[in-house]
Design a protein around this motif. Structure first.
Motif, short mmCIF file in Angstrom:
data_model
loop_
_atom_site.label_atom_id
_atom_site.label_comp_id
_atom_site.label_asym_id
_atom_site.label_seq_id
_atom_site.Cartn_x
_atom_site.Cartn_y
_atom_site.Cartn_z
N VAL A 85 15.69 7.46 -6.52
CA VAL A 85 14.72 8.06 -7.07
C VAL A 85 14.78 8.82 -7.63
CG1 VAL A 85 12.18 6.74 -6.80
CG2 VAL A 85 14.15 5.13 -6.40
N PRO A 86 13.66 10.20 -8.69
CA PRO A 86 13.72 11.09 -8.15
C PRO A 86 11.57 11.40 -7.47
CG PRO A 86 13.30 10.18 -10.22
CD PRO A 86 13.61 9.41 -9.37
N TYR A 87 11.83 12.55 -7.02
CA TYR A 87 10.69 12.67 -6.71
C TYR A 87 10.72 14.33 -6.56
CZ TYR A 87 12.55 14.68 -2.10
OH TYR A 87 13.37 15.18 -1.17
N GLN A 88 8.50 14.49 -6.07
CA GLN A 88 9.22 16.24 -5.76
C GLN A 88 7.77 16.75 -5.66
OE1 GLN A 88 8.17 17.60 -10.26
NE2 GLN A 88 8.52 19.88 -9.58
N GLU A 89 8.30 17.02 -4.66
CA GLU A 89 7.32 18.07 -3.66
C GLU A 89 6.41 18.96 -4.46
OE1 GLU A 89 8.78 18.89 -0.43
OE2 GLU A 89 8.76 16.65 0.58
N GLN A 90 5.25 19.29 -4.00
CA GLN A 90 4.02 20.81 -5.13
C GLN A 90 4.81 21.33 -5.27
OE1 GLN A 90 0.25 20.72 -4.10
NE2 GLN A 90 -0.31 21.31 -5.64
N GLY A 91 5.14 22.01 -5.51
CA GLY A 91 5.91 24.24 -5.77
C GLY A 91 7.17 23.66 -5.98
N SER A 92 8.22 22.71 -5.75
CA SER A 92 9.44 22.23 -5.84
C SER A 92 9.55 21.81 -6.43
CB SER A 92 9.69 21.63 -3.96
OG SER A 92 9.48 21.51 -3.04
N ARG A 93 11.72 21.80 -6.98
CA ARG A 93 12.24 21.01 -7.69
C ARG A 93 12.74 19.82 -8.22
NH1 ARG A 93 17.29 19.48 -5.90
NH2 ARG A 93 18.30 20.83 -4.39
N THR A 94 12.20 18.44 -8.43
CA THR A 94 12.82 17.72 -8.45
C THR A 94 14.14 17.29 -8.10
OG1 THR A 94 11.71 16.94 -10.18
CG2 THR A 94 12.81 15.40 -9.37
N ARG A 95 13.84 17.03 -6.61
CA ARG A 95 14.89 16.17 -5.64
C ARG A 95 14.85 14.11 -6.02
NH1 ARG A 95 15.03 19.39 -0.42
NH2 ARG A 95 16.70 19.16 -0.72
N HIS A 96 15.76 13.92 -5.45
CA HIS A 96 15.98 12.34 -5.58
C HIS A 96 15.81 11.05 -3.94
CE1 HIS A 96 17.26 13.10 -9.47
NE2 HIS A 96 17.13 11.97 -9.58
N GLU A 97 15.40 10.53 -4.12
CA GLU A 97 15.65 9.47 -2.70
C GLU A 97 16.17 8.81 -2.88
OE1 GLU A 97 11.17 10.44 -0.72
OE2 GLU A 97 11.64 8.33 -2.25
N TYR A 98 16.77 8.46 -1.87
CA TYR A 98 17.74 6.99 -1.45
C TYR A 98 17.45 5.65 -0.82
CZ TYR A 98 21.64 11.45 -2.39
OH TYR A 98 22.26 12.01 -2.83
N ARG A 99 16.88 4.56 -1.47
CA ARG A 99 16.66 3.65 -0.97
C ARG A 99 17.90 2.83 -1.82
NH1 ARG A 99 11.17 3.76 -2.84
NH2 ARG A 99 10.05 5.85 -2.47
N LEU A 100 17.63 1.18 -1.26
CA LEU A 100 18.43 0.22 -0.85
C LEU A 100 18.45 -0.72 -2.15
CD1 LEU A 100 17.75 -0.40 2.82
CD2 LEU A 100 20.56 -0.28 2.41
N THR A 101 19.34 -0.82 -2.71
CA THR A 101 19.15 -1.68 -3.91
C THR A 101 18.86 -3.51 -3.13
OG1 THR A 101 21.93 -2.20 -4.07
CG2 THR A 101 20.88 -0.45 -5.32
N ARG A 102 19.13 -4.41 -3.91
CA ARG A 102 19.58 -5.68 -3.12
C ARG A 102 21.08 -6.13 -2.60
NH1 ARG A 102 19.79 -11.93 -5.97
NH2 ARG A 102 20.03 -12.45 -3.90
N LYS A 103 21.67 -4.80 -3.42
CA LYS A 103 23.27 -5.31 -2.95
C LYS A 103 22.70 -5.08 -1.44
CE LYS A 103 27.84 -3.85 -4.88
NZ LYS A 103 28.74 -3.55 -5.81
N GLY A 104 22.10 -3.25 -1.48
CA GLY A 104 22.78 -3.38 -0.54
C GLY A 104 22.11 -3.71 0.86
N ARG A 105 20.51 -4.05 0.17
CA ARG A 105 19.31 -5.15 1.22
C ARG A 105 20.25 -6.37 2.03
NH1 ARG A 105 15.73 -4.08 -2.73
NH2 ARG A 105 15.78 -5.38 -3.61
N ASP A 106 21.04 -7.23 1.09
CA ASP A 106 21.94 -8.24 1.31
C ASP A 106 22.96 -7.92 2.66
OD1 ASP A 106 20.76 -9.67 -0.34
OD2 ASP A 106 22.57 -9.58 -1.89
N LEU A 107 22.82 -6.25 3.23
CA LEU A 107 23.79 -5.94 4.31
C LEU A 107 22.96 -6.34 5.38
CD1 LEU A 107 26.03 -3.20 2.47
CD2 LEU A 107 27.06 -4.55 3.09
N TRP A 108 22.11 -6.79 5.77
CA TRP A 108 21.41 -6.13 6.21
C TRP A 108 21.95 -6.97 7.62
CZ3 TRP A 108 17.00 -10.07 8.88
CH2 TRP A 108 16.23 -8.73 9.33
N PRO A 109 21.92 -8.17 7.46
CA PRO A 109 22.82 -9.54 8.31
C PRO A 109 24.13 -8.86 9.00
CG PRO A 109 22.32 -10.55 6.42
CD PRO A 109 22.65 -9.07 5.98
N VAL A 110 24.69 -7.81 8.62
CA VAL A 110 26.91 -7.21 8.61
C VAL A 110 25.33 -6.07 9.93
CG1 VAL A 110 27.41 -5.84 8.51
CG2 VAL A 110 27.48 -7.37 6.88
#
Length: 171
Positions: A85-110
Motif C-alpha cells: 500500500v503506497p504511503y508518502q511522508e511529507q517531503g519524501s518520495r512515495t514508499r510502500h507499506e506491507y499489509r496482510l491479505t486475507r490469505k495472510g491473515r489465515d496464517l494467524w492460527p499457525v
C-alpha cells in the motif's frame, strides 16, 4: 470417496507403511513450507501480525539485511500473503507499506500454534513475551485441533488419516 473396505485396507497396513507408498510431490505441507517455512519469513509474518508495516521497521526489528528482507517480502507479495500500500511522508518520495491479505491473515492460527508450542517447551522462565488474550473476557487464547461435528479437542491418537483425492502412488 473411500468405502468402508478401502478404509479397512488402509488401516490394515503397519503404522506408516501405506503413507510411505504415497507421493509427496503435491503435499500441501510441503507447498506451504516452500512459501513460509523459512525462519526469516515466519518472523516477518510474526511482526506483520503485530502491526509492523514498513520495510525499515521490519529490518530493525527482525535484524535482516536489506537484500534478504527485500527478497522475503517480494516472495510474500507474489504469493499474495502480503500486499503493498503506497504511503508518502511529507517531503519524501512515495514508499510502500506491507499489509496482510486475507490469505495472510489465515496464517494467524499457525503463528499462534508455534507460539503456544514455544511457550510450553522453549519459553522464557519469566513468562511469555506477548500475552494473547480474548478481548471480551481476558482469557488466554490457544489453538486446538477439534472435531468439526462435536467441537471437541482431539489428540493425534484420536484421528484417522486416510489418503485424499489428490493422493498419488510414489513413482
Amino acid at each position: 470417496m473411500l468405502t468402508v473396505n478401502d478404509k479397512a485396507r488402509w488401516l490394515a497396513y503397519d503404522d506408516g507403511m501405506k503413507w510411505l507408498e504415497i507421493s509427496t510431490e503435491n503435499c500441501t505441507v510441503q507447498r506451504t513450507l516452500d512459501l513460509i517455512g523459512e525462519k526469516w519469513t515466519l518472523l516477518i509474518l510474526r511482526d506483520a501480525f503485530n502491526g509492523v508495516r514498513r520495510f525499515d521497521d521490519f529490518r530493525r526489528h527482525v535484524g535482516l539485511s536489506e537484500a534478504v528482507l527485500a527478497g522475503r517480502l517480494r516472495k510474500l507479495v507474489e504469493a499474495q500473503i502480503l500486499t503493498t500500500v503506497p504511503y508518502q511522508e511529507q517531503g519524501s518520495r512515495t514508499r510502500h507499506e506491507y499489509r496482510l491479505t486475507r490469505k495472510g491473515r489465515d496464517l494467524w492460527p499457525v503463528l499462534v500454534a508455534l507460539r503456544q508450542w514455544g511457550e510450553a517447551y522453549v519459553g522464557d522462565p519469566e513468562g511469555p513475551v506477548l500475552d494473547i488474550q480474548h478481548s471480551d473476557c481476558g482469557a488466554p487464547v490457544r489453538v486446538v485441533v477439534e472435531c468439526s461435528d462435536e467441537h471437541a479437542a482431539l489428540s493425534p491418537t484420536e484421528v484417522t488419516v486416510l489418503p485424499g483425492p489428490a493422493a498419488r502412488p510414489r513413482s
